[in-house]
Design a protein around this motif. Structure first.
Motif, short mmCIF file in Angstrom:
data_model
loop_
_atom_site.label_atom_id
_atom_site.label_comp_id
_atom_site.label_asym_id
_atom_site.label_seq_id
_atom_site.Cartn_x
_atom_site.Cartn_y
_atom_site.Cartn_z
N ARG A 125 6.10 -3.60 -0.66
CA ARG A 125 5.04 -4.48 -1.17
C ARG A 125 5.44 -5.95 -1.03
O ARG A 125 4.63 -6.80 -0.68
CB ARG A 125 4.73 -4.15 -2.63
CG ARG A 125 3.93 -2.87 -2.82
CD ARG A 125 3.36 -2.78 -4.24
NE ARG A 125 4.41 -2.62 -5.23
CZ ARG A 125 4.85 -1.45 -5.66
NH1 ARG A 125 4.33 -0.33 -5.19
NH2 ARG A 125 5.80 -1.39 -6.59
N VAL A 126 6.72 -6.25 -1.30
CA VAL A 126 7.21 -7.62 -1.15
C VAL A 126 7.14 -8.04 0.32
O VAL A 126 6.68 -9.15 0.65
CB VAL A 126 8.65 -7.75 -1.68
CG1 VAL A 126 9.24 -9.11 -1.31
CG2 VAL A 126 8.69 -7.55 -3.18
N GLU B 118 5.18 -6.92 2.58
CA GLU B 118 3.78 -7.10 2.98
C GLU B 118 3.24 -8.43 2.48
O GLU B 118 2.53 -9.14 3.20
CB GLU B 118 2.94 -5.94 2.44
CG GLU B 118 1.52 -5.93 2.97
CD GLU B 118 0.81 -4.62 2.74
OE1 GLU B 118 -0.11 -4.30 3.50
OE2 GLU B 118 1.17 -3.91 1.77
N ALA B 119 3.59 -8.81 1.25
CA ALA B 119 3.17 -10.10 0.71
C ALA B 119 3.77 -11.25 1.50
O ALA B 119 3.17 -12.33 1.60
CB ALA B 119 3.58 -10.22 -0.76
N ARG C 217 2.80 -4.69 7.77
CA ARG C 217 1.44 -4.30 7.40
C ARG C 217 1.47 -2.81 7.15
O ARG C 217 2.04 -2.05 7.94
CB ARG C 217 0.45 -4.61 8.52
CG ARG C 217 -1.00 -4.31 8.15
CD ARG C 217 -1.95 -4.48 9.33
NE ARG C 217 -1.91 -5.84 9.85
CZ ARG C 217 -1.57 -6.16 11.09
NH1 ARG C 217 -1.20 -5.21 11.94
NH2 ARG C 217 -1.58 -7.41 11.49
N SER D 80 -0.55 -16.70 5.95
CA SER D 80 -1.16 -16.33 4.67
C SER D 80 -0.20 -16.44 3.50
O SER D 80 -0.53 -17.04 2.46
CB SER D 80 -1.75 -14.93 4.75
OG SER D 80 -2.84 -14.91 5.65
N PRO D 81 1.03 -15.88 3.60
CA PRO D 81 1.94 -16.02 2.46
C PRO D 81 2.36 -17.46 2.21
O PRO D 81 2.49 -17.88 1.06
CB PRO D 81 3.14 -15.15 2.85
CG PRO D 81 3.02 -14.89 4.31
CD PRO D 81 1.56 -14.95 4.61
N ALA E 261 -0.48 -19.12 0.34
CA ALA E 261 -0.54 -18.71 -1.06
C ALA E 261 0.53 -19.40 -1.89
O ALA E 261 0.25 -19.88 -3.00
CB ALA E 261 -0.38 -17.20 -1.15
#
Length: 252
Positions: free
Chosen positions: A66-67, A69-70, A75, A94-95, A98
């Motif tokens: 999950r980390v 992917e963030a 993916r 994207s990261p 964010a």
């Protein structure tokens, strides 16, 4: 902690900071990417395999995935078919976006620092782009030209104008041919748009400013197209500083 020639990761038994279990997976993936054992488009070993190899629980592996992917490194797709699992990708924008937005929201990143960063990145990019002018792809320049034409449309609201403006500055940075600079600028895009738009009410005459910005944009592109590195860099710097000075905001 250490990584041997097979890419296996082990705890540092000599003391020091204790490594969280999910971080073992992150270090393993980093080591495998650096050594070429993992490549873009490749798949991570299965959850059970990683858990057994690293001596950790499967929930810890899931947390690590999950980390990753963030972070835009993998993916994931659920299921049991050929498309299932975690695939290595390279999607840093994207990261980064964010993270920057969250830190800007905390006011930890002063606007003056963001402006200075823009000047450093964009003046360098304009200089490099102008230096590449003879070899620039016409399609690359067309993206900037099309955005300029769209900004000339009648009746654009300040928000619509500055959305296009942010896209234009990202496109300019891309002309330098540096993938990392382009990614950082793309990540800054929403932050730039947000506080540029917030500055509009401080302008004494938005319509007059829009005309000025359009002219400055075209002058920057003309300098790049003409292969004038120093002129292009100076025009970008003056363009960025000029807007913030006109909006009565602190500038570097």
């Amino acid at each position: 902690m250490w990584s041997d020639h097979t890419g296996r990761v082990a705890h540092n038994r000599g003391g020091g900071c204790r490594v969280k279990n999910y971080e073992l997976v992150l270090h393993r993936v980093e080591a495998d990417l650096a050594a070429g054992r993992l490549r873009i488009g490749g798949r991570l070993p299965g959850e059970r395999t990683l858990a057994e190899q690293l001596g950790i629980s499967r929930p810890s592996v899931r947390e690590a995935v999950r980390v990753l992917e963030a972070m835009g490194v993998v993916r994931t797709a659920t299921g049991s078919g050929p498309e299932a699992g975690a695939v290595i990708v390279a999607e840093p924008v994207s990261p980064l976006t964010a993270v920057l937005r969250l830190h800007l929201a905390t006011n930890h990143l002063p606007m003056s620092d963001v402006v200075q960063t823009r000047i450093l990145l964009e003046s360098w990019s304009a200089r490099e782009a102008a230096g590449r002018a003879p070899g620039l792809d016409a399609a690359e320049l067309k993206v900037a030209d099309d955005l300029l034409d769209r900004m000339d449309a009648d009746g654009l609201s300040p928000e619509e104008f500055h959305l296009l403006d942010a896209e234009f500055h990202v496109a300019l940075s891309g002309l330098a041919g540096n993938v990392l600079i382009a990614a950082v600028m793309a990540s800054l895009r929403s932050a730039i748009h947000g506080y540029v738009l917030a500055a509009v009410p401080n302008l004494p005459d938005w319509e007059a400013m829009a005309v000025t910005l359009r002219g400055e944009h075209r002058a920057i592109v003309a300098a790049i197209r003409a292969g004038e590195p120093e002129s292009a860099a100076e025009l970008v710097t003056a363009h960025i500083r000029g807007f913030y000075q006109a909006a009565q905001l602190q500038t570097p």
